[in-house]
Design a protein around this motif. Structure first.
Motif, PDB file in Angstrom:
ATOM      1  N   GLU A   1       0.821  -1.211   0.000  1.00  0.00           N
ATOM      2  CA  GLU A   1       0.000   0.000   0.000  1.00  0.00           C
ATOM      3  C   GLU A   1       0.854   1.259   0.000  1.00  0.00           C
ATOM      4  OE1 GLU A   1      -3.168   0.737  -0.294  1.00  0.00           O
ATOM      5  OE2 GLU A   1      -3.666  -1.366  -0.685  1.00  0.00           O
ATOM      6  N   HIS A   2       2.066   1.152   0.542  1.00  0.00           N
ATOM      7  CA  HIS A   2       2.985   2.295   0.581  1.00  0.00           C
ATOM      8  C   HIS A   2       4.046   2.206  -0.512  1.00  0.00           C
ATOM      9  CE1 HIS A   2       1.211   2.550   4.629  1.00  0.00           C
ATOM     10  NE2 HIS A   2       1.488   3.830   4.545  1.00  0.00           N
ATOM     11  N   GLY A   3       3.795   1.392  -1.518  1.00  0.00           N
ATOM     12  CA  GLY A   3       4.699   1.313  -2.660  1.00  0.00           C
ATOM     13  C   GLY A   3       6.016   0.625  -2.373  1.00  0.00           C
ATOM     14  N   ILE A   4       6.094  -0.169  -1.299  1.00  0.00           N
ATOM     15  CA  ILE A   4       7.347  -0.798  -0.895  1.00  0.00           C
ATOM     16  C   ILE A   4       7.331  -2.277  -1.254  1.00  0.00           C
ATOM     17  CG2 ILE A   4       8.919  -1.256   1.012  1.00  0.00           C
ATOM     18  CD1 ILE A   4       8.516   1.715   0.382  1.00  0.00           C
ATOM     19  N   SER A   5       8.352  -2.741  -1.951  1.00  0.00           N
ATOM     20  CA  SER A   5       8.542  -4.163  -2.229  1.00  0.00           C
ATOM     21  C   SER A   5      10.037  -4.453  -2.165  1.00  0.00           C
ATOM     22  CB  SER A   5       7.971  -4.551  -3.598  1.00  0.00           C
ATOM     23  OG  SER A   5       8.607  -3.819  -4.630  1.00  0.00           O
ATOM     24  N   ALA A   6      10.381  -5.734  -2.010  1.00  0.00           N
ATOM     25  CA  ALA A   6      11.793  -6.105  -1.867  1.00  0.00           C
ATOM     26  C   ALA A   6      12.017  -7.515  -2.381  1.00  0.00           C
ATOM     27  CB  ALA A   6      12.220  -6.004  -0.399  1.00  0.00           C
ATOM     28  N   CYS A   7      13.263  -7.821  -2.698  1.00  0.00           N
ATOM     29  CA  CYS A   7      13.650  -9.178  -3.058  1.00  0.00           C
ATOM     30  C   CYS A   7      15.121  -9.350  -2.741  1.00  0.00           C
ATOM     31  CB  CYS A   7      13.377  -9.479  -4.534  1.00  0.00           C
ATOM     32  SG  CYS A   7      14.494  -8.651  -5.678  1.00  0.00           S
ATOM     33  N   ALA A   8      15.563 -10.584  -2.638  1.00  0.00           N
ATOM     34  CA  ALA A   8      16.978 -10.850  -2.407  1.00  0.00           C
ATOM     35  C   ALA A   8      17.790 -10.373  -3.606  1.00  0.00           C
ATOM     36  CB  ALA A   8      17.198 -12.344  -2.176  1.00  0.00           C
ATOM     37  N   ALA A   9      18.916  -9.736  -3.328  1.00  0.00           N
ATOM     38  CA  ALA A   9      19.762  -9.234  -4.414  1.00  0.00           C
ATOM     39  C   ALA A   9      20.357 -10.404  -5.186  1.00  0.00           C
ATOM     40  CB  ALA A   9      20.871  -8.355  -3.845  1.00  0.00           C
ATOM     41  N   TRP A  10      20.491 -10.248  -6.495  1.00  0.00           N
ATOM     42  CA  TRP A  10      21.071 -11.293  -7.323  1.00  0.00           C
ATOM     43  C   TRP A  10      21.775 -10.617  -8.489  1.00  0.00           C
ATOM     44  CZ3 TRP A  10      19.428 -11.860 -12.448  1.00  0.00           C
ATOM     45  CH2 TRP A  10      18.285 -11.115 -12.795  1.00  0.00           C
ATOM     46  N   GLY A  11      22.546 -11.367  -9.217  1.00  0.00           N
ATOM     47  CA  GLY A  11      23.260 -10.811 -10.358  1.00  0.00           C
ATOM     48  C   GLY A  11      24.680 -10.430  -9.994  1.00  0.00           C
ATOM     49  N   GLY A  12      25.337  -9.743 -10.926  1.00  0.00           N
ATOM     50  CA  GLY A  12      26.755  -9.426 -10.751  1.00  0.00           C
ATOM     51  C   GLY A  12      27.046  -7.967 -10.564  1.00  0.00           C
ATOM     52  N   GLY A  13      26.079  -7.174 -10.097  1.00  0.00           N
ATOM     53  CA  GLY A  13      26.349  -5.757  -9.875  1.00  0.00           C
ATOM     54  C   GLY A  13      25.367  -4.869 -10.596  1.00  0.00           C
ATOM     55  N   ASP A  14      25.707  -3.584 -10.658  1.00  0.00           N
ATOM     56  CA  ASP A  14      24.832  -2.575 -11.248  1.00  0.00           C
ATOM     57  C   ASP A  14      25.197  -2.378 -12.714  1.00  0.00           C
ATOM     58  OD1 ASP A  14      23.198  -0.484 -11.848  1.00  0.00           O
ATOM     59  OD2 ASP A  14      23.972   0.876 -10.322  1.00  0.00           O
ATOM     60  N   LEU A  15      24.240  -2.611 -13.619  1.00  0.00           N
ATOM     61  CA  LEU A  15      24.508  -2.463 -15.045  1.00  0.00           C
ATOM     62  C   LEU A  15      24.807  -1.017 -15.427  1.00  0.00           C
ATOM     63  CD1 LEU A  15      21.769  -4.808 -16.542  1.00  0.00           C
ATOM     64  CD2 LEU A  15      24.225  -5.228 -16.433  1.00  0.00           C
ATOM     65  N   ALA A  16      24.375  -0.053 -14.598  1.00  0.00           N
ATOM     66  CA  ALA A  16      24.625   1.355 -14.921  1.00  0.00           C
ATOM     67  C   ALA A  16      26.109   1.672 -14.922  1.00  0.00           C
ATOM     68  CB  ALA A  16      23.895   2.257 -13.930  1.00  0.00           C
ATOM     69  N   GLY A  17      26.903   0.858 -14.251  1.00  0.00           N
ATOM     70  CA  GLY A  17      28.338   1.116 -14.203  1.00  0.00           C
ATOM     71  C   GLY A  17      29.101   0.527 -15.370  1.00  0.00           C
ATOM     72  N   LEU A  18      28.416  -0.162 -16.289  1.00  0.00           N
ATOM     73  CA  LEU A  18      29.076  -0.773 -17.436  1.00  0.00           C
ATOM     74  C   LEU A  18      28.962   0.145 -18.635  1.00  0.00           C
ATOM     75  CD1 LEU A  18      27.782  -4.442 -17.028  1.00  0.00           C
ATOM     76  CD2 LEU A  18      30.000  -3.515 -16.343  1.00  0.00           C
ATOM     77  N   ASP A  19      30.026   0.854 -18.948  1.00  0.00           N
ATOM     78  CA  ASP A  19      30.007   1.796 -20.063  1.00  0.00           C
ATOM     79  C   ASP A  19      30.643   1.225 -21.326  1.00  0.00           C
ATOM     80  OD1 ASP A  19      28.788   3.771 -18.537  1.00  0.00           O
ATOM     81  OD2 ASP A  19      30.708   4.509 -17.768  1.00  0.00           O
ATOM     82  N   ASP A  20      31.163  -0.007 -21.275  1.00  0.00           N
ATOM     83  CA  ASP A  20      31.788  -0.582 -22.455  1.00  0.00           C
ATOM     84  C   ASP A  20      30.808  -1.504 -23.175  1.00  0.00           C
ATOM     85  OD1 ASP A  20      31.625  -2.665 -20.728  1.00  0.00           O
ATOM     86  OD2 ASP A  20      33.778  -2.985 -20.509  1.00  0.00           O
ATOM     87  N   ASP A  21      31.308  -2.189 -24.203  1.00  0.00           N
ATOM     88  CA  ASP A  21      30.438  -3.028 -25.034  1.00  0.00           C
ATOM     89  C   ASP A  21      29.889  -4.238 -24.291  1.00  0.00           C
ATOM     90  OD1 ASP A  21      30.785  -1.366 -27.206  1.00  0.00           O
ATOM     91  OD2 ASP A  21      32.563  -2.430 -27.912  1.00  0.00           O
ATOM     92  N   SER A  22      30.518  -4.633 -23.188  1.00  0.00           N
ATOM     93  CA  SER A  22      30.042  -5.812 -22.467  1.00  0.00           C
ATOM     94  C   SER A  22      28.715  -5.546 -21.758  1.00  0.00           C
ATOM     95  CB  SER A  22      31.088  -6.260 -21.441  1.00  0.00           C
ATOM     96  OG  SER A  22      31.240  -5.279 -20.420  1.00  0.00           O
ATOM     97  N   GLY A  23      28.331  -4.288 -21.627  1.00  0.00           N
ATOM     98  CA  GLY A  23      27.088  -3.968 -20.938  1.00  0.00           C
ATOM     99  C   GLY A  23      25.870  -4.577 -21.602  1.00  0.00           C
ATOM    100  N   ALA A  24      25.845  -4.596 -22.944  1.00  0.00           N
ATOM    101  CA  ALA A  24      24.698  -5.156 -23.663  1.00  0.00           C
ATOM    102  C   ALA A  24      24.576  -6.648 -23.399  1.00  0.00           C
ATOM    103  CB  ALA A  24      24.834  -4.884 -25.163  1.00  0.00           C
ATOM    104  N   VAL A  25      25.723  -7.357 -23.383  1.00  0.00           N
ATOM    105  CA  VAL A  25      25.703  -8.792 -23.122  1.00  0.00           C
ATOM    106  C   VAL A  25      25.240  -9.063 -21.692  1.00  0.00           C
ATOM    107  CG1 VAL A  25      27.107 -10.881 -23.018  1.00  0.00           C
ATOM    108  CG2 VAL A  25      27.516  -9.198 -24.817  1.00  0.00           C
ATOM    109  N   SER A  26      25.775  -8.302 -20.738  1.00  0.00           N
ATOM    110  CA  SER A  26      25.397  -8.501 -19.338  1.00  0.00           C
ATOM    111  C   SER A  26      23.914  -8.217 -19.128  1.00  0.00           C
ATOM    112  CB  SER A  26      26.241  -7.589 -18.439  1.00  0.00           C
ATOM    113  OG  SER A  26      27.612  -7.896 -18.551  1.00  0.00           O
ATOM    114  N   ALA A  27      23.395  -7.183 -19.792  1.00  0.00           N
ATOM    115  CA  ALA A  27      21.974  -6.859 -19.656  1.00  0.00           C
ATOM    116  C   ALA A  27      21.112  -7.983 -20.217  1.00  0.00           C
ATOM    117  CB  ALA A  27      21.675  -5.544 -20.376  1.00  0.00           C
ATOM    118  N   GLY A  28      21.519  -8.542 -21.360  1.00  0.00           N
ATOM    119  CA  GLY A  28      20.751  -9.639 -21.945  1.00  0.00           C
ATOM    120  C   GLY A  28      20.746 -10.874 -21.061  1.00  0.00           C
TER     121      GLY A  28
END
Length: 330
Positions: free
Chosen positions: A212-239
């Motif tokens: 009701e207050h717009g709050i949801s959560a889940c366990a963190a997963w993956g290999g980090g924040d995609l926003a920090g990937l500025d090279d060509d590997s970012g597209a592969v990691s996002a996929g």
């Protein structure tokens, strides 16, 4: 609109010069000018522009060795009173909204700035998260400001949502705080340290009061924040991350990220030089319309230059896009 570059370029400067109802707009579109106004280096990450009404941007900065986010807004002369009222209200509750005057010669040029904790729309839900939500999610709670001890910001969309990364004794948790109530289907048992099903992301969680207050959560997963990937590997990691999110086993692109990036660059280069050519209209029920519809398809063909020394023949398939009121076929 997101700003991938450190500053906005000519098209936005041209836009700023045409919208004389927002004198503060040029200071917010350009990261360097906003940095000068704030007295610290920032990078504009998101822009919400309402012509002749307002401009709201999110910016990112580094504080204490970590990313920190804030927002800045400018309005028309008629809307400046709202910015000043928000500044007073923020002060009354211990907030830090400031109204700046980029050009002292322009009395109607005001820019309001604040941190994530001062987001006018998200403030209520963030306050509830600190006072009640963290406990309901079984997460550590510390006294202080709205986000004190909550964690680091992963993503921020002003007046819409905030995504936080929280370290937990069991497993790291990602919390999303939205301006509107979360969907009921987001509710579910908190996964904690349990391993999610193979190839899928853990489901979101939050009881009815959280949602009701717009709050949801889940366990963190993956290999980090995609926003920090500025090279060509970012597209592969996002996929790969999207594949896991939807339970699809990720498949490596033949040749690796370098080959995929090369195809992306070639495709972008091709799109940059491909053009569209006018084709005869086929609509209408009169004699002229019928005669145009009866013309051979070959008359709708045109040759366009793809690259120096090479030509391609493009056929109009019958479905066209409209540009400036005229019908074109690709």
């Amino acid at each position: 609109m997101t700003g991938a570059q450190a500053s906005f370029k000519n098209p936005d400067c041209s836009l700023a010069s045409r919208d004389d109802a927002l004198p503060g707009l040029p200071y917010l579109l350009d990261s360097s000018r906003l940095s000068s106004l704030l007295g610290e280096t920032v990078r504009v990450t998101r822009v919400r522009y309402k012509p002749r009404t307002s401009l709201l941007v999110a910016f990112r900065r580094i504080r204490n060795g970590a990313f920190d986010y804030g927002w800045a807004m400018t309005r028309t002369r008629a809307g400046n009173a709202k910015l000043l009222r928000r500044e007073l209200t923020s002060r009354s509750r211990g907030g830090d909204i400031r109204v700046l005057r980029p050009d002292p010669r322009q009395d109607d040029n005001l820019v309001a700035v604040g941190g994530v904790e001062d987001d006018w729309v998200l403030y209520g839900n963030l306050l509830w998260l600190r006072e009640h939500g963290m406990e309901r999610l079984g997460l550590p709670q510390q006294p202080g400001s709205v986000l004190a001890g909550t964690g680091s910001v992963l993503r921020y969309k002003p007046e819409r949502r905030l995504v936080l990364f929280v370290q937990n004794s069991g497993a790291p948790v990602v919390i999303k705080a939205a301006a509107t109530p979360a969907g009921r289907r987001a509710a579910g048992p908190f996964p904690g340290a349990a391993e999610p099903a193979r190839g899928s992301a853990p489901p979101p969680t939050g009881d009815a009061e959280c949602l009701e207050h717009g709050i949801s959560a889940c366990a963190a997963w993956g290999g980090g924040d995609l926003a920090g990937l500025d090279d060509d590997s970012g597209a592969v990691s996002a996929g790969e991350a999207l594949a896991r999110l939807h339970g699809i086993p990720p498949r490596r692109f033949p040749g690796g990220a370098g080959r995929l990036a090369g195809r992306h660059r070639r495709a972008a280069a091709g799109n940059a030089v491909h053009g569209c050519v006018p084709a005869p209209r086929t609509g209408g029920t009169g004699p002229a319309g019928r005669s145009r519809a009866a013309r051979p398809a070959a008359e709708g063909r045109r040759r366009v230059r793809v690259r120096p020394g090479a030509r391609r023949l493009l056929r109009g398939p019958g479905a066209g896009g409209r540009f400036g009121g005229a019908t074109h076929r690709f």
